[in-house]
Structure formats: C-alpha cells, structure tokens
Enzyme design. Sequence first.
Site, PDB file in Angstrom:
ATOM      1  CE  LYS A 170       1.346  -0.475   4.116  1.00  0.00           C
ATOM      2  NZ  LYS A 170       2.461  -1.408   4.444  1.00  0.00           N
ATOM      3  CE1 TYR A 210       3.339   2.902  15.250  1.00  0.00           C
ATOM      4  CE2 TYR A 210       2.448   2.125  17.500  1.00  0.00           C
ATOM      5  CZ  TYR A 210       2.583   1.951  16.282  1.00  0.00           C
ATOM      6  OH  TYR A 210       1.930   1.000  15.793  1.00  0.00           O
TER       7      TYR A 210
END
Length: 339
Positions: A108, A246
């Site tokens: 992707k 993150y």
Amino acid sequence: MTADRLADGRPGTAELRIGVLGCADIARRRMLPALAARPGIRVAAVASRAREKAKSFAMQFGCDADDDYERLLARPDLDAVYIPLPTGLHALWTARALEAGKHVLVEKSATGTLAEAQDVVALARERGLALMENFAFVHHSQHATAKQRLLYGEIGELRVLQASFGIPPRPPGDIRYRRELGGGALLDVGAYPLRAALMYLGDGVQVIGAVLRVGSNQEVDTAGSVLLASPDGVTAELSFGFEHGYRSHCALWGTEGRLVLDQPFTPPTTARPILRLSRQDHVQQFVLDADDQFGNTAASFAGLSQGPATVREEQYTRILRQAALLSTVRDTARVLRSS
C-alpha cells in the site's frame, strides 16, 4: 502451473512461485518471512538494483538474486510478484508484472493516483490475474471480533469511527519525503485509517472535509486529518502523520458505548491485542488471541492467485475505492504549511 491455469478450472495444489521486486524493510522483516513460511508458496527470486542487497535477501530466504527487474519478470518459473518498491513506482512495475503474466501483491498504497489504479485494475481484469493491495491489518482476527460485537449491538447503533496512525519524523532524505517517489503521509500512514473506514463503514463513505499539513522544508504532506460520512450518517474522524509520537488507534462509538482497539494496524505476531468495551460507567477488557496478519495475507494472496478469476473482483473493487478516497482527500484538502 498455478490452479487458475488448469484446463478444467478445478482448484489445484500447485506451488505458487513468487518473485520480489525491491528490498524494502517491510519485505525483509514481515512479508517475505510470512510468504516463505506458508505451505504451498516458494519465494523463488528477488531483484534489487543494488545487487549486494539482492544477494543479502537471497541468502536469507534461500532464493535467487538479480539486479534487473525486467529480467526477473521474464522468468518463466514465476507465477506471481510481490512489489514493496516506493509508492511512486508501484503503478509502473505492477503494470509490467501483469503484462508479463504474473499475479501481483503490491504494498500500500497500490498506486499514487486514481487514474493509475484504474489502469492496473483494467489490465489485471483483462489478463485474468490476481491484484491485491497489501493492507495486512484487515486480515487480523481482532477486526473480525470487533465487527462481530458491533453486529451484535453491544454498543448500540454505530455513530462515529475514530482512527489514527502516526509515527515519529523520519531521517532527512527518507523516501517518504521524496515527491518523485510518491512520498507523503497521506499515501503512507494515512492510507491505514482510510482503509479502516471502508472496512467498518462500507464503500458508500464520502469525504466531507480534509486538511493536509506540509512540514517545514518538505515538499510533501507530513500530516493530515479527514472527516468522512456514510450514507446513513455515520462519520469517521481520521488522523495521521510523520510528526507524532507513535500512535495506532481505532474506536467505534455507538449510541450505548464504545469499542476500542489500541493496536489495530501493526500488532506484532506474538501480541495479544486488547479490546475494551465501555458502556456508561462499566468497562470490560478482553485479551484477544495473537494472530499473524502477514501470514494470513500470504494465505489470502495464494488463494486469490490459485482460485477462479471471479474471486478477484472484490480485490479490484477494494483497490479502486481506496484510490478514489485518497484522490478525493488530496484534491479537496485545505493545505497548511508549517513555518
């Protein structure tokens, strides 16, 4: 010979022989080990323009090494190709692989534009070949569990999906910052929450608004937010970027409660994801089974490649709908530039 090429159309058990174009980190750490471990799949060759890198990969996975992509695609002993190249090269090499008669698993985002997606899907359809975009997270069982609880009405009627995926800034010169290679947060980390919205809200979702931020001294978007809505009024609030600590998060908010997944996109194979169900002042926490989403992806791709052509239509549709959403976000977003 793979099963879809058998004269009588029966499912077969032939080995699926895969070649690899590119030596990206995701290939070495996650996808190639999963492909190599899958019964019925053999990683036969890997190509990189840096021959020493190809040789290193080949030694690790017990396959041939090459420094020429075209030569790898011309090999008659390959049934399929895995493409972990930079996004800006996906459409070109996906088309060449399909023209060479190979099934394709491509990282992707599958393409950089909707027009490119339309072209490669048309080519795959014309040649009767499998084409699959590698969103491994959709194959993790935690999402099937969440969708089942949603279907059972455990949070009432769904009203909002909230999803985010962000990583810290990358080193200067990282390919994610290179426009000519299809860089930018939207096509990279942004593709995950958009795909989650399609998975939970369905293909009818539309872009209501979007913001993309371009970081200082950068030529590509480094963060963004998107608001989607389904035909029945369910909204999706999505955020992503390279400017963050993150975060990998997905929450389903309904009329009677919330379902929360804290590792929806990149859980380690050995991790047991946590699903939290909140209703009023009552919170339940469920420790789900560990699952190998990359191993499941390998199995799914093998089935797609070796099954009848009719099963491939769903993947074509997924690629086109995802590309359309990404294209609309990019075309309609308000662009903010960091000072």
